[in-house]
Design a protein around this motif. Sequence first.
Motif, mmCIF file in Angstrom:
data_model
loop_
_atom_site.group_PDB
_atom_site.id
_atom_site.type_symbol
_atom_site.label_atom_id
_atom_site.label_comp_id
_atom_site.label_asym_id
_atom_site.label_seq_id
_atom_site.Cartn_x
_atom_site.Cartn_y
_atom_site.Cartn_z
ATOM 1 N N PHE A 1 3.435 -5.570 -11.581
ATOM 2 C CA PHE A 1 2.937 -7.069 -11.883
ATOM 3 C C PHE A 1 4.316 -7.789 -12.279
ATOM 4 C CE2 PHE A 1 -0.370 -4.223 -12.771
ATOM 5 C CZ PHE A 1 -1.716 -5.094 -11.865
ATOM 6 N N ALA A 2 4.077 -9.126 -11.988
ATOM 7 C CA ALA A 2 5.413 -10.024 -12.698
ATOM 8 C C ALA A 2 4.624 -11.231 -12.774
ATOM 9 C CB ALA A 2 6.416 -10.115 -11.901
ATOM 10 N N GLU A 3 4.070 -11.423 -14.169
ATOM 11 C CA GLU A 3 3.437 -12.730 -14.630
ATOM 12 C C GLU A 3 2.057 -12.955 -13.513
ATOM 13 O OE1 GLU A 3 2.900 -15.797 -17.315
ATOM 14 O OE2 GLU A 3 4.560 -14.260 -17.354
ATOM 15 N N ASN A 4 2.322 -13.793 -12.925
ATOM 16 C CA ASN A 4 1.024 -14.303 -11.846
ATOM 17 C C ASN A 4 1.177 -13.676 -10.601
ATOM 18 O OD1 ASN A 4 -0.456 -15.472 -14.004
ATOM 19 N ND2 ASN A 4 0.980 -17.594 -13.618
ATOM 20 N N SER A 5 1.893 -12.677 -10.401
ATOM 21 C CA SER A 5 1.875 -12.077 -9.081
ATOM 22 C C SER A 5 2.119 -10.681 -9.208
ATOM 23 C CB SER A 5 3.136 -12.554 -8.449
ATOM 24 O OG SER A 5 4.367 -12.393 -9.083
ATOM 25 N N PHE A 6 1.680 -9.754 -8.004
ATOM 26 C CA PHE A 6 1.708 -8.490 -7.944
ATOM 27 C C PHE A 6 2.020 -7.881 -6.529
ATOM 28 C CE2 PHE A 6 -2.661 -9.610 -6.942
ATOM 29 C CZ PHE A 6 -3.139 -8.473 -6.068
ATOM 30 N N ALA A 7 2.366 -6.658 -6.679
ATOM 31 C CA ALA A 7 2.945 -6.208 -5.263
ATOM 32 C C ALA A 7 2.090 -4.830 -4.944
ATOM 33 C CB ALA A 7 4.316 -6.015 -5.052
ATOM 34 N N LEU A 8 1.955 -4.458 -3.759
ATOM 35 C CA LEU A 8 1.196 -3.080 -3.515
ATOM 36 C C LEU A 8 1.862 -2.566 -2.118
ATOM 37 C CD1 LEU A 8 -2.528 -4.178 -3.652
ATOM 38 C CD2 LEU A 8 -1.441 -2.925 -5.111
ATOM 39 N N SER A 9 2.375 -1.184 -2.160
ATOM 40 C CA SER A 9 2.532 -0.828 -0.836
ATOM 41 C C SER A 9 1.352 -0.461 -0.137
ATOM 42 C CB SER A 9 3.687 0.179 -0.940
ATOM 43 O OG SER A 9 3.192 1.341 -1.563
ATOM 44 N N MET A 10 1.302 -0.737 1.355
ATOM 45 C CA MET A 10 0.269 -0.195 2.075
ATOM 46 C C MET A 10 0.616 0.785 3.288
ATOM 47 S SD MET A 10 -2.942 -2.194 3.939
ATOM 48 C CE MET A 10 -1.795 -3.509 4.782
ATOM 49 N N THR A 11 0.121 1.826 3.507
ATOM 50 C CA THR A 11 0.697 2.666 4.590
ATOM 51 C C THR A 11 -0.700 3.267 5.327
ATOM 52 O OG1 THR A 11 2.448 3.461 3.505
ATOM 53 C CG2 THR A 11 1.844 4.672 5.447
ATOM 54 N N MET A 12 -0.582 2.928 6.739
ATOM 55 C CA MET A 12 -1.691 3.289 7.445
ATOM 56 C C MET A 12 -1.125 4.180 8.692
ATOM 57 S SD MET A 12 -4.016 -0.075 7.900
ATOM 58 C CE MET A 12 -2.838 -1.149 8.227
ATOM 59 N N ASP A 13 -1.743 5.035 9.222
ATOM 60 C CA ASP A 13 -1.393 6.088 10.314
ATOM 61 C C ASP A 13 -2.736 5.595 11.275
ATOM 62 O OD1 ASP A 13 -0.843 7.719 12.289
ATOM 63 O OD2 ASP A 13 -1.181 9.430 11.072
ATOM 64 N N ILE A 14 -2.190 4.653 12.454
ATOM 65 C CA ILE A 14 -3.213 4.178 13.381
ATOM 66 C C ILE A 14 -2.653 4.260 14.697
ATOM 67 C CG2 ILE A 14 -4.174 2.402 11.609
ATOM 68 C CD1 ILE A 14 -2.236 0.364 12.895
ATOM 69 N N THR A 15 -3.841 4.220 15.690
ATOM 70 C CA THR A 15 -3.490 4.212 17.173
ATOM 71 C C THR A 15 -3.620 2.637 17.459
ATOM 72 O OG1 THR A 15 -3.766 6.512 17.459
ATOM 73 C CG2 THR A 15 -3.796 5.182 19.498
ATOM 74 N N MET A 16 -2.937 1.810 17.915
ATOM 75 C CA MET A 16 -3.047 0.535 18.606
ATOM 76 C C MET A 16 -3.510 0.489 20.037
ATOM 77 S SD MET A 16 -2.734 -1.358 15.619
ATOM 78 C CE MET A 16 -2.400 -2.968 16.201
ATOM 79 N N LYS A 17 -4.520 -0.046 20.295
ATOM 80 C CA LYS A 17 -4.536 -0.284 21.792
ATOM 81 C C LYS A 17 -3.564 -0.725 22.642
ATOM 82 C CE LYS A 17 -9.371 -1.536 21.108
ATOM 83 N NZ LYS A 17 -10.490 -2.487 21.161
ATOM 84 N N GLN A 18 -3.189 -0.018 23.567
ATOM 85 C CA GLN A 18 -1.960 -0.085 24.640
ATOM 86 C C GLN A 18 -0.478 -0.274 23.724
ATOM 87 O OE1 GLN A 18 -2.845 -4.163 26.004
ATOM 88 N NE2 GLN A 18 -4.558 -3.265 26.937
ATOM 89 N N LYS A 19 -0.374 0.218 22.629
ATOM 90 C CA LYS A 19 0.705 0.333 21.831
ATOM 91 C C LYS A 19 0.992 1.977 21.539
ATOM 92 C CE LYS A 19 1.109 -4.457 20.621
ATOM 93 N NZ LYS A 19 1.296 -5.336 19.614
ATOM 94 N N GLY A 20 -0.121 2.593 21.365
ATOM 95 C CA GLY A 20 -0.068 4.059 20.744
ATOM 96 C C GLY A 20 -0.083 4.281 19.364
ATOM 97 N N ARG A 21 0.194 5.575 19.011
ATOM 98 C CA ARG A 21 -0.085 5.921 17.320
ATOM 99 C C ARG A 21 1.451 5.437 16.706
ATOM 100 N NH1 ARG A 21 -2.467 11.395 15.287
ATOM 101 N NH2 ARG A 21 -2.160 10.886 12.957
ATOM 102 N N MET A 22 1.133 4.939 15.598
ATOM 103 C CA MET A 22 2.148 4.530 14.667
ATOM 104 C C MET A 22 1.686 4.656 13.038
ATOM 105 S SD MET A 22 2.152 0.443 15.277
ATOM 106 C CE MET A 22 2.046 0.432 17.102
ATOM 107 N N LYS A 23 2.654 4.695 12.373
ATOM 108 C CA LYS A 23 2.552 4.715 10.972
ATOM 109 C C LYS A 23 2.957 3.403 10.421
ATOM 110 C CE LYS A 23 2.790 7.630 7.063
ATOM 111 N NZ LYS A 23 2.795 8.873 6.655
ATOM 112 N N MET A 24 2.155 2.659 9.984
ATOM 113 C CA MET A 24 2.494 1.244 9.275
ATOM 114 C C MET A 24 2.838 1.246 7.971
ATOM 115 S SD MET A 24 0.122 -1.252 11.879
ATOM 116 C CE MET A 24 0.710 -2.511 10.810
#
Length: 127
Positions: free
Chosen positions: A84-107
């Motif tokens: 947190f910082a006053e009126n804002s906040f941050a999160l990290s997000m990680t997903m292991d996904i397979t995208m159509k026509q792009k293959g598997r990736m870790k975002m």
Amino acid sequence: MTTATSTMTTRAIAARLAELCRKGDFETAQKELFAKDAVSIEPYATDDFEKETKGLDKIIEKGEKFQSMVEAMHGGVDISDPVFAENSFALSMTMDITMKQKGRMKMSELCVYEVKDGKIISEQFFM
């Protein structure tokens, strides 16, 4: 369970957003926590997405488009605890996904949110 029926604090919004995102329930998070005129900012424009999306309806459409491009999710969505910082906040997000026509990736991205009057007014993603 917390709802957005009354004005929520930044910390309550962050906790609820993290809870819903961990379940993969992004649309509920947007409908419940975002202002109608919220802005979503990507790191850069692509063939699939503009750099900036304005308005909750357009943000929801963007999310639906992203979901339509996902072939498979491998495991859940990993969401960090918020910072947190006053009126804002941050999160990290990680997903292991397979995208159509792009293959598997870790975002992995850092998601930064600004809150005003008990609603998220902007989100910005950094990869």
